[in-house]
Enzyme design. Structure first.
Site, mmCIF file in Angstrom:
data_model
loop_
_atom_site.group_PDB
_atom_site.id
_atom_site.type_symbol
_atom_site.label_atom_id
_atom_site.label_comp_id
_atom_site.label_asym_id
_atom_site.label_seq_id
_atom_site.Cartn_x
_atom_site.Cartn_y
_atom_site.Cartn_z
ATOM 1 N N GLY A 137 0.837 -1.195 0.000
ATOM 2 C CA GLY A 137 0.000 0.000 0.000
ATOM 3 C C GLY A 137 0.869 1.242 0.000
ATOM 4 O O GLY A 137 1.966 1.238 -0.567
ATOM 5 N N CYS A 138 0.391 2.278 0.636
ATOM 6 C CA CYS A 138 1.104 3.558 0.676
ATOM 7 C C CYS A 138 2.558 3.366 1.083
ATOM 8 O O CYS A 138 2.862 2.846 2.152
ATOM 9 C CB CYS A 138 0.419 4.498 1.661
ATOM 10 S SG CYS A 138 1.337 6.009 1.988
ATOM 11 N N PHE A 139 3.486 3.782 0.209
ATOM 12 C CA PHE A 139 4.896 3.537 0.526
ATOM 13 C C PHE A 139 5.404 4.399 1.677
ATOM 14 O O PHE A 139 6.382 4.046 2.319
ATOM 15 C CB PHE A 139 5.800 3.650 -0.702
ATOM 16 C CG PHE A 139 5.629 4.840 -1.616
ATOM 17 C CD1 PHE A 139 5.134 6.056 -1.169
ATOM 18 C CD2 PHE A 139 5.988 4.734 -2.948
ATOM 19 C CE1 PHE A 139 5.001 7.146 -2.021
ATOM 20 C CE2 PHE A 139 5.870 5.821 -3.825
ATOM 21 C CZ PHE A 139 5.369 7.027 -3.347
ATOM 22 N N CYS A 166 3.969 4.651 4.485
ATOM 23 C CA CYS A 166 3.679 3.869 5.693
ATOM 24 C C CYS A 166 4.558 2.630 5.805
ATOM 25 O O CYS A 166 5.096 2.343 6.878
ATOM 26 C CB CYS A 166 2.207 3.461 5.708
ATOM 27 S SG CYS A 166 1.058 4.855 5.785
ATOM 28 N N TYR A 207 -2.737 11.363 7.856
ATOM 29 C CA TYR A 207 -3.083 10.423 6.790
ATOM 30 C C TYR A 207 -3.181 9.001 7.327
ATOM 31 O O TYR A 207 -4.156 8.283 7.071
ATOM 32 C CB TYR A 207 -2.039 10.473 5.669
ATOM 33 C CG TYR A 207 -2.100 9.253 4.776
ATOM 34 C CD1 TYR A 207 -3.110 9.110 3.830
ATOM 35 C CD2 TYR A 207 -1.187 8.205 4.938
ATOM 36 C CE1 TYR A 207 -3.200 7.975 3.046
ATOM 37 C CE2 TYR A 207 -1.271 7.074 4.156
ATOM 38 C CZ TYR A 207 -2.277 6.968 3.214
ATOM 39 O OH TYR A 207 -2.376 5.826 2.459
#
Length: 203
Positions: free
Chosen positions: A39-41, A43, A185
């Site tokens: 997912g979101c890099f 994180c 976020y």
């Protein structure tokens, strides 16, 4: 110009002399790399950098179709890439199999083409092996999870690595550069809450 040349010469001599005084027992730390998409890099980069033995983590894009993809193109789902990280680690302190196990417990493997609040193939999860040893470890780890009956299906892809394209500089260490925005976020996306729900533990 003569002063500049003399300065460079003396620096070079000093560096050469220092090299002769380096103890024979001193060797550079061993390094290896591993590729994951979770997912979101921002994180997954932050998660891996907490793991002892990890030297650094780089955000980027992989498993796509085009060269030198931009964030705008990837996030629009136009390139086939997924947001990913390249983990540089010391294999004397943490093994590849430990990285894989750590990775699982920071993602949701039960969903296809998404992670948490981010939806689209550009957020699909994956383990991208770079040699046969990594291949066997990654597949064995996934198969063990399936056999445990913990999850009826796992959508995380296990594929041979392709080119890893580093993301733009402003994405690197985003959680350090923009801690307030990052925390907003991550919390808003429900990542940690969902991980705890899926795995029933915090790691």
């Amino acid at each position: 110009m003569k002063i500049r040349h003399f300065f460079r010469f003396t620096v070079a001599i000093a560096a050469l002399a220092a090299s002769f005084h380096t103890p024979a027992t001193e060797t550079p730390a061993a390094k290896a790399s591993a590729l994951f998409a979770g997912g979101c890099f921002w994180c997954i980069e932050a998660d891996f950098e907490k793991l002892p033995g990890v030297i650094e983590v780089e955000s980027g894009y992989t498993a796509g179709l085009t060269k030198s993809p931009s964030y705008e193109a990837v996030s629009a789902g136009k390139t086939g890439h997924t947001e990913a990280v390249r983990v540089i680690y010391n294999p004397q302190k943490v093994s590849y199999s430990q990285l894989v196990e750590y990775f699982w417990r920071h993602i949701d493997p039960t969903v296809k083409d998404r992670q948490f609040c981010d939806v689209g193939s550009q957020y699909r999860s994956g383990i991208y092996w770079q040699n046969e040893t990594e291949h066997k470890i990654a597949e064995a780890s996934r198969d063990t999870l399936l056999k445990s009956a913990r999850f009826p299906v796992i959508y995380t892809e296990v594929l041979a690595a392709s080119t890893f394209w580093p993301a733009e500089e402003y994405h690197q260490d985003y959680y350090k550069k923009n801690p307030i925005r990052y925390a907003y976020y991550r919390n808003g996306c429900g990542r940690d809450a969902r991980v705890q729900q899926v795995w029933g533990e915090r790691k």
